[in-house]
Scaffold this active site. Structure first.
Site, mmCIF file in Angstrom:
data_model
loop_
_atom_site.group_PDB
_atom_site.id
_atom_site.type_symbol
_atom_site.label_atom_id
_atom_site.label_comp_id
_atom_site.label_asym_id
_atom_site.label_seq_id
_atom_site.Cartn_x
_atom_site.Cartn_y
_atom_site.Cartn_z
ATOM 1 N N ASN A 1 0.548 19.036 -16.477
ATOM 2 C CA ASN A 1 0.972 17.839 -15.759
ATOM 3 C C ASN A 1 2.352 17.486 -16.270
ATOM 4 O O ASN A 1 2.564 17.425 -17.479
ATOM 5 C CB ASN A 1 -0.015 16.691 -16.041
ATOM 6 C CG ASN A 1 0.481 15.359 -15.499
ATOM 7 O OD1 ASN A 1 1.209 15.330 -14.507
ATOM 8 N ND2 ASN A 1 0.112 14.276 -16.146
ATOM 9 N N GLY A 2 3.297 17.277 -15.366
ATOM 10 C CA GLY A 2 4.662 16.953 -15.778
ATOM 11 C C GLY A 2 5.642 17.814 -15.022
ATOM 12 O O GLY A 2 5.288 18.432 -14.005
ATOM 13 N N TRP B 1 -0.647 17.127 -7.651
ATOM 14 C CA TRP B 1 0.242 16.382 -6.745
ATOM 15 C C TRP B 1 1.544 17.157 -6.769
ATOM 16 O O TRP B 1 2.279 17.132 -7.764
ATOM 17 C CB TRP B 1 0.424 14.957 -7.260
ATOM 18 C CG TRP B 1 1.155 14.053 -6.325
ATOM 19 C CD1 TRP B 1 0.623 13.319 -5.304
ATOM 20 C CD2 TRP B 1 2.555 13.742 -6.340
ATOM 21 N NE1 TRP B 1 1.605 12.585 -4.674
ATOM 22 C CE2 TRP B 1 2.794 12.831 -5.293
ATOM 23 C CE3 TRP B 1 3.627 14.151 -7.119
ATOM 24 C CZ2 TRP B 1 4.047 12.318 -5.012
ATOM 25 C CZ3 TRP B 1 4.889 13.637 -6.843
ATOM 26 C CH2 TRP B 1 5.086 12.728 -5.797
ATOM 27 N N LYS C 1 -1.404 7.582 -8.227
ATOM 28 C CA LYS C 1 -1.585 6.315 -8.919
ATOM 29 C C LYS C 1 -0.544 6.110 -10.001
ATOM 30 O O LYS C 1 -0.014 5.023 -10.191
ATOM 31 C CB LYS C 1 -2.998 6.287 -9.530
ATOM 32 C CG LYS C 1 -3.342 4.993 -10.248
ATOM 33 C CD LYS C 1 -3.491 3.861 -9.274
ATOM 34 C CE LYS C 1 -3.775 2.545 -9.950
ATOM 35 N NZ LYS C 1 -3.522 1.427 -9.021
ATOM 36 N N HIS D 1 20.310 -13.651 10.303
ATOM 37 C CA HIS D 1 21.462 -12.835 9.902
ATOM 38 C C HIS D 1 21.288 -11.374 10.291
ATOM 39 O O HIS D 1 21.978 -10.516 9.751
ATOM 40 C CB HIS D 1 21.708 -12.998 8.395
ATOM 41 C CG HIS D 1 21.998 -14.416 8.017
ATOM 42 N ND1 HIS D 1 23.244 -14.990 8.190
ATOM 43 C CD2 HIS D 1 21.190 -15.393 7.534
ATOM 44 C CE1 HIS D 1 23.185 -16.251 7.820
ATOM 45 N NE2 HIS D 1 21.947 -16.526 7.416
ATOM 46 N N ARG E 1 -4.600 10.642 -9.151
ATOM 47 C CA ARG E 1 -3.329 11.101 -9.709
ATOM 48 C C ARG E 1 -2.719 12.232 -8.878
ATOM 49 O O ARG E 1 -1.597 12.657 -9.123
ATOM 50 C CB ARG E 1 -3.535 11.617 -11.135
ATOM 51 C CG ARG E 1 -4.019 10.577 -12.099
ATOM 52 C CD ARG E 1 -4.232 11.176 -13.451
ATOM 53 N NE ARG E 1 -2.979 11.584 -14.042
ATOM 54 C CZ ARG E 1 -2.220 10.817 -14.801
ATOM 55 N NH1 ARG E 1 -2.602 9.595 -15.086
ATOM 56 N NH2 ARG E 1 -1.095 11.265 -15.301
ATOM 57 N N GLU F 1 5.188 -7.772 -1.492
ATOM 58 C CA GLU F 1 3.993 -7.049 -1.924
ATOM 59 C C GLU F 1 3.053 -6.796 -0.730
ATOM 60 O O GLU F 1 2.487 -5.709 -0.592
ATOM 61 C CB GLU F 1 3.283 -7.855 -3.035
ATOM 62 C CG GLU F 1 1.957 -7.297 -3.510
ATOM 63 C CD GLU F 1 2.015 -5.864 -4.038
ATOM 64 O OE1 GLU F 1 3.110 -5.326 -4.213
ATOM 65 O OE2 GLU F 1 0.938 -5.287 -4.231
ATOM 66 N N GLU G 1 1.656 1.399 2.346
ATOM 67 C CA GLU G 1 0.963 2.394 1.527
ATOM 68 C C GLU G 1 -0.321 2.910 2.160
ATOM 69 O O GLU G 1 -0.560 4.110 2.167
ATOM 70 C CB GLU G 1 0.573 1.773 0.177
ATOM 71 C CG GLU G 1 1.669 1.662 -0.820
ATOM 72 C CD GLU G 1 1.123 1.198 -2.160
ATOM 73 O OE1 GLU G 1 0.651 0.049 -2.243
ATOM 74 O OE2 GLU G 1 1.165 1.976 -3.111
ATOM 75 N N CYS H 1 -0.173 14.835 -11.972
ATOM 76 C CA CYS H 1 -1.405 15.552 -11.696
ATOM 77 C C CYS H 1 -2.451 15.032 -12.668
ATOM 78 O O CYS H 1 -2.137 14.262 -13.566
ATOM 79 C CB CYS H 1 -1.196 17.040 -11.923
ATOM 80 S SG CYS H 1 0.233 17.652 -11.026
ATOM 81 N N LYS I 1 1.791 -3.111 0.548
ATOM 82 C CA LYS I 1 0.372 -2.725 0.696
ATOM 83 C C LYS I 1 0.151 -2.123 2.071
ATOM 84 O O LYS I 1 -0.507 -1.109 2.210
ATOM 85 C CB LYS I 1 -0.552 -3.948 0.563
ATOM 86 C CG LYS I 1 -0.929 -4.471 -0.788
ATOM 87 C CD LYS I 1 -1.615 -3.568 -1.729
ATOM 88 C CE LYS I 1 -0.710 -2.632 -2.440
ATOM 89 N NZ LYS I 1 -0.113 -2.964 -3.676
#
Ligand code: AGP
Length: 612
Positions: free
Chosen positions: A100-101, A74, A607, A510, A27, A487, A494, A2, A491
Site C-alpha cells: 500500500n503506498g 485502489w 476512505k 455575481h 480503502r 459539506e 460523493e 489500498c 456529500k
C-alpha cells in the site's frame, strides 16, 4: 490507498484474510488478491473486482496455509486487472508482496532490475519490490536465518515514496516480514498468532492488543514471536496498546449501510466527543495544555485539512475569531503545503483528520513544525500517523467510521473544534463568560436535538425521490450556513454522482444566478436570525426563476410561502451546522439509494487518502 491484511498462526489463514479484506474495502475495491504458503509453494489467487469476487475464485477454498497475505486495491499505477492486482511475485516465484503506498522511483528501480534480467508482468510500481528483495537476497553470500530480513532492509533503503508491505517467502516459510514508511500498518497480537492490517477495525474482532508501527520499522513475525527492527536491523522492544472499540462498532448492526448507521450514531458520537470536557467550571481537554501567555502570543491560527475535515474547520473559524480575537485561516492541506504559508512560532496550526493518515495533511503538519509553529492534531484514530507527528493530539472519539462519505466524523470534529475555541477563549478572557456558559449548554443539547431530527426523515426522503434524476443542484447559505452547505454539496457529489455547487448566497448575483432556470433544484439553509431577511430574498430570487427549493431552517424562523421546509431545533448559529448537516446527509443518502448506487463505496473514492 489500498488495504492489506496478513495472518500468521495455527489457523487456516484464508477466511481470516477475506474477512479482514471485506472490512478494508473502503480503502479500495477495484481488485483483490491473496497469497498463502501451501506445501512449500506460494499460491497466489487474485483478480480485478471486489473481495466477494475473490472469495468465489477457483481454488480459494482449497487453501490450507496458516501464513498468508492479502490486498484490496485502489489503482494508482496501472488499470485494475488481474496482472496489476496484488500479491506480486518475484520472477523466481519465491517471494510474494502486497503493498500500500506509492513507490516514486519505481521507473529507476525497474530499469535497474530489467538490466539485471528481471521481467515485469504488471504496470504497477509495486512489482519492483519482490524483485528487488530477490535481487538483494541473491547478492548476499551469508546464508543464515537473517538473509531475507537483510534483503528486505536493503530494498526498503532503495524505495522512495510510501509503503506498507507484507512479505511471504519460501525462503522463510514459517515467517512473515512487514515494513512501513508513510503508510499505516498495525499488528494485532493473539496467543500463538498475529494479525496484520492497514487499520485496527479490520482485525478488531480477533484481538484488542495492537502494535502500531512507526515509519522505517521492519518486523519479523513467526507464530509465537514478533521481532521489531529499525532500518539498520537493530532490534528493539515496542510497547503494546489495548484498544477499547468493540468489534460490534465495525458491524452494520442491522442498518442497510454503514453510512446510515453512522448518520444515526451521531448523537452517541457527540456525547463521546464532549465527554466530561464541559462538566467542571472550566473546560478541560485531555492532551491539551496551552498557557494564557502562549495563547496571547499568537497572531494567527491556521486550520488545515482535506475534504470534509476542512469543511469542519470552516464552521469553527467563526467561533475562534469571535471568542479569541485571533485571525483564523482555514486551508486545504494540499494547497497549504506548497504555497509557502507565513508561519512562525507565533502561529498555531491545527490539523483535522478523521483517519489521521491523510498524506497531504501530514505533510502540511510537518511543514509547520519545521517552521517553528506548534501543531495540534484532531483525529478519530488513536495512534494514527498524524498523532505521532503533532505536538498535541486530541481525539473526537466518534468510533470507527467505515462509509467513505464522512458523517459522524464531521459533526464530532465541529463539536471538538468549537470546544477547543471555547477552551482558548476561557484562558484568554477576551469574551464574556455568560456567552461561553450559554454555548456550553447549547452544545450539551445537541445529541437530543439530532435524535429529534432523525425521528422525522420522511419529508427528506420524499424530496429526494422527487429530484434524484437531476443532473445539477445548488446549495446556498450565509455565514455558518454557507460553511455547512459546502459539506452538503460534497456529500451529494460523493455518493449520488450529481453535480452540485455551493455558493455564499450573497454571491448569487455575481454570476451563478445565470444557471438558475425552470426546474433547477436548490438546497437553501437559513438558521441565522440576523441574516434571515437577506436569505429569504436570495431564495425568492431563485424561486422567481423557477427553481425547486428545499429549505433547511430553524424552528424559530418564519418561512411563509416556501413549500419544502425542514425545521431543525433552535440553537446558537455558531453550532447550527451540527444540526443542519443531518438533513443534508440524509438527502444525499436517499438520492443515492433511489439511484441504486453503492452508498458506502462510491466510485473512484477511498476512505483514507494515504497518497498525494
Ligand atoms: C468525506 O466524505 C470524504 N470522503 C473526504 O473528503 C475526507 O473527509 C478527506 O479525504 C479527509 O480525510 P481525513 O479526515 O481522514 O483526513
Amino acid at each position: 490507498m489500498c488495504g492489506i491484511v496478513g495472518y500468521i498462526g495455527y489457523k487456516k489463514a484464508t477466511p481470516i484474510l477475506i474477512n479482514g479484506l471485506l472490512r478494508l474495502e473502503y480503502r479500495g475495491y477495484d481488485s483483490a488478491g491473496i497469497a498463502t504458503i501451501e506445501n512449500n509453494e506460494i499460491v497466489v489467487i487474485k483478480n480485478k473486482g471486489r473481495v466477494n469476487t475473490l472469495a468465489n475464485l477457483d481454488g480459494i477454498d482449497k487453501l490450507e496455509g496458516t501464513v498468508g497475505i492479502a490486498h484490496t486495491r485502489w489503482a494508482t499505477h496501472g488499470k485494475p486487472s488481474k496482472e496489476n492486482s496484488h500479491p506480486h511475485l518475484d520472477n523466481s516465484k519465491s517471494i510474494a508482496v502486497v503493498h500500500n503506498g506509492i513507490i516514486e522511483n519505481y521507473h529507476e528501480l525497474k530499469k535497474f532490475l530489467t538490466e539485471k534480467g528481471y521481467k515485469f508482468l504488471s504496470t504497477t510500481d509495486s512489482e519492483v519490490i519482490p524483485n528487488l528483495i530477490h535481487y538483494y537476497f541473491n547478492q548476499d553470500s551469508k546464508n543464515d536465518e537473517n538473509r531475507l530480513l537483510r534483503a528486505v532492509k536493503n530494498t526498503c533503503k532503495d524505495l522512495k515514496g510510501s509503503y506498507a508491505i507484507e512479505i511471504l517467502s519460501i525462503y522463510n516459510k514459517d515467517k512473515m516480514i512487514v515494513a512501513r514508511k508513510d503508510s499505516p500498518l498495525v499488528i494485532g497480537r493473539g496467543l500463538k498468532e498475529s494479525y496484520i492490517a492497514s487499520d485496527i477495525p479490520a482485525i478488531l474482532s480477533y484481538t484488542k492488543d495492537f502494535y502500531l508501527l512507526d515509519d522505517n520499522e521492519i518486523v519479523e513475525l513467526s507464530k509465537d514471536k514478533i521481532k521489531f527492527y529499525n532500518n539498520e536491523l537493530e532490534e528493539f522492544e515496542k510497547p503494546i496498546k489495548s484498544i477499547e472499540w468493540g468489534a460490534i462498532s465495525v458491524e452494520k448492526d442491522g442498518y442497510e449501510d454503514f453510512m446510515l448507521k453512522e448518520i444515526n450514531e451521531q448523537p452517541r458520537a457527540i456525547r463521546e466527543t464532549v465527554g466530561a470536557k464541559l462538566d467542571n467550571g472550566k473546560i478541560e481537554i485531555e492532551g491539551l495544555e496551552f498557557s494564557k501567555e502562549y495563547l496571547e502570543s499568537l497572531n494567527k491560527i491556521y486550520i488545515v485539512a482535506c475534504g470534509t475535515a476542512m469543511h469542519a474547520g470552516l464552521v469553527a473559524k467563526s467561533t475562534f475569531e469571535k471568542f479569541c480575537k485571533i485571525p483564523v485561516e482555514v486551508d486545504i492541506a494540499s494547497e497549504f503545503r506548497y504555497r509557502d504559508p507565513l508561519i512562525d512560532e507565533k502561529t498555531l496550526c491545527i490539523y483535522i483528520s478523521q483517519s489521521g493518515e491523510t498524506a497531504d495533511t501530514i505533510a502540511a503538519l510537518k511543514l509547520a513544525k519545521s517552521k517553528g509553529a506548534k501543531t495540534l492534531a484532531i483525529t478519530n484514530v488513536i495512534g494514527s500517523s498524524i498523532t505521532r507527528e503533532a505536538d498535541y493530539s486530541i481525539y473526537t472519539h466518534a468510533g470507527p467510521e467505515i462509509a467513505v462519505a464522512s458523517t459522524k466524523a464531521y459533526t464530532s470534529q465541529v463539536v471538538l473544534l468549537i470546544i477547543v475555541g471555547m477552551y482558548f477563549a476561557e484562558k484568554l478572557e477576551r469574551i464574556d463568560v455568560s456567552i461561553l456558559k450559554n454555548l456550553k449548554s447549547d452544545i450539551l443539547k445537541l445529541p437530543s436535538q439530532i435524535e429529534e431530527i432523525l425521528k422525522s426523515t420522511n419529508q427528506i426522503q420524499e424530496f429526494a425521490r422527487k429530484v434524484y434524476k437531476e443532473k445539477d443542484m445548488f446549495f446556498l447559505g450565509r455565514g455558518t450556513d454557507y460553511a455547512v452547505s459546502l459539506e452538503g454539496s460534497l456529500k451529494l457529489k460523493e455518493i449520488s454522482y450529481i453535480h452540485s455547487e455551493s455558493y455564499a448566497a450573497g454571491e448569487l448575483k455575481h454570476g451563478p444566478i445565470a444557471l438558475i432556470e425552470n426546474g433547477v433544484t436548490v438546497v437553501a439553509t437559513m438558521t441565522n436570525p440576523d441574516l434571515v431577511e437577506k436569505s429569504i430574498s436570495n431564495i425568492q430570487e431563485v424561486v422567481t426563476r423557477g427553481a425547486k427549493v428545499f429549505v433547511i431552517t430553524s424552528e424559530d424562523i418564519k418561512n411563509d410561502g416556501l413549500s419544502w421546509v425542514i425545521k431543525i431545533p433552535k440553537t446558537n448559529t455558531l453550532i447550527s451546522p451540527i444540526l443542519s448537516v443531518i438533513p443534508m446527509q440524509l438527502f444525499a443518502y436517499y438520492i443515492s439509494k433511489e439511484k441504486g448506487l453503492d452508498v458506502d463505496k462510491p466510485r473512484n473514492l477511498a476512505k483514507s487518502v494515504t497518497v498525494e
